[in-house]
Write a protein that holds these residues in place. Structure first.
Motif, mmCIF file in Angstrom:
data_model
loop_
_atom_site.group_PDB
_atom_site.id
_atom_site.type_symbol
_atom_site.label_atom_id
_atom_site.label_comp_id
_atom_site.label_asym_id
_atom_site.label_seq_id
_atom_site.Cartn_x
_atom_site.Cartn_y
_atom_site.Cartn_z
ATOM 1 N N PRO A 155 -2.537 15.622 12.634
ATOM 2 C CA PRO A 155 -2.709 14.419 11.799
ATOM 3 C C PRO A 155 -2.030 13.225 12.459
ATOM 4 O O PRO A 155 -0.963 13.356 13.056
ATOM 5 C CB PRO A 155 -2.021 14.796 10.486
ATOM 6 N N GLU A 156 -2.670 12.081 12.351
ATOM 7 C CA GLU A 156 -2.106 10.876 12.937
ATOM 8 C C GLU A 156 -0.873 10.460 12.140
ATOM 9 O O GLU A 156 -0.799 10.661 10.936
ATOM 10 C CB GLU A 156 -3.135 9.759 12.916
ATOM 11 N N LYS A 157 0.089 9.850 12.825
ATOM 12 C CA LYS A 157 1.293 9.374 12.151
ATOM 13 C C LYS A 157 1.006 8.019 11.515
ATOM 14 O O LYS A 157 0.190 7.248 12.010
ATOM 15 C CB LYS A 157 2.433 9.245 13.155
ATOM 16 N N PRO A 158 1.691 7.717 10.413
ATOM 17 C CA PRO A 158 1.479 6.405 9.796
ATOM 18 C C PRO A 158 2.054 5.290 10.667
ATOM 19 O O PRO A 158 2.928 5.526 11.496
ATOM 20 C CB PRO A 158 2.225 6.503 8.472
ATOM 21 N N ARG A 159 1.537 4.082 10.470
ATOM 22 C CA ARG A 159 2.004 2.947 11.254
ATOM 23 C C ARG A 159 3.484 2.685 10.993
ATOM 24 O O ARG A 159 3.964 2.887 9.881
ATOM 25 C CB ARG A 159 1.203 1.709 10.920
ATOM 26 N N PRO B 129 -2.627 7.793 2.671
ATOM 27 C CA PRO B 129 -1.558 7.505 1.723
ATOM 28 C C PRO B 129 -1.808 8.222 0.405
ATOM 29 O O PRO B 129 -2.949 8.393 -0.027
ATOM 30 C CB PRO B 129 -1.596 6.000 1.546
ATOM 31 N N CYS B 130 -0.744 8.641 -0.241
ATOM 32 C CA CYS B 130 -0.886 9.348 -1.522
ATOM 33 C C CYS B 130 -0.984 8.355 -2.668
ATOM 34 O O CYS B 130 -0.718 7.168 -2.511
ATOM 35 C CB CYS B 130 0.291 10.296 -1.720
ATOM 36 N N CYS C 216 4.713 4.576 4.127
ATOM 37 C CA CYS C 216 4.557 6.011 4.360
ATOM 38 C C CYS C 216 5.253 6.489 5.634
ATOM 39 O O CYS C 216 5.266 7.683 5.916
ATOM 40 C CB CYS C 216 3.073 6.366 4.440
ATOM 41 N N CYS C 217 5.816 5.569 6.393
ATOM 42 C CA CYS C 217 6.477 5.931 7.647
ATOM 43 C C CYS C 217 7.689 6.808 7.342
ATOM 44 O O CYS C 217 8.567 6.453 6.569
ATOM 45 C CB CYS C 217 6.902 4.668 8.389
#
Length: 57
Positions: free
Chosen positions: A23-27, A42-43, A32-33
């Motif tokens: 899964p890609e990491k959040p910016r 995002p949840c 969400c980081c």
């Protein structure tokens, strides 16, 4: 049956096994980081705020 004495020939005959994509990491800088529950989107409600102890301790 091998046609050469190359040890990599056996590897080249194997079928590739599919791997699950990471899964890609959040910016950086997004809310969400660093979230341990990040799964690519995002949840609905932020789990990080729910995990904080009440009273600000």
């Amino acid at each position: 049956m091998n046609f050469t004495s190359n040890p990599l020939e056996r590897e080249m005959k194997r079928r590739p096994r599919p791997r699950a994509p990471r899964p890609e990491k959040p910016r950086e800088g997004s809310r969400c980081c660093g979230c341990p529950y990040w799964r690519g989107i995002p949840c609905g409600s932020c789990f990080q705020s729910l995990l904080k102890k009440p009273g600000g301790r």
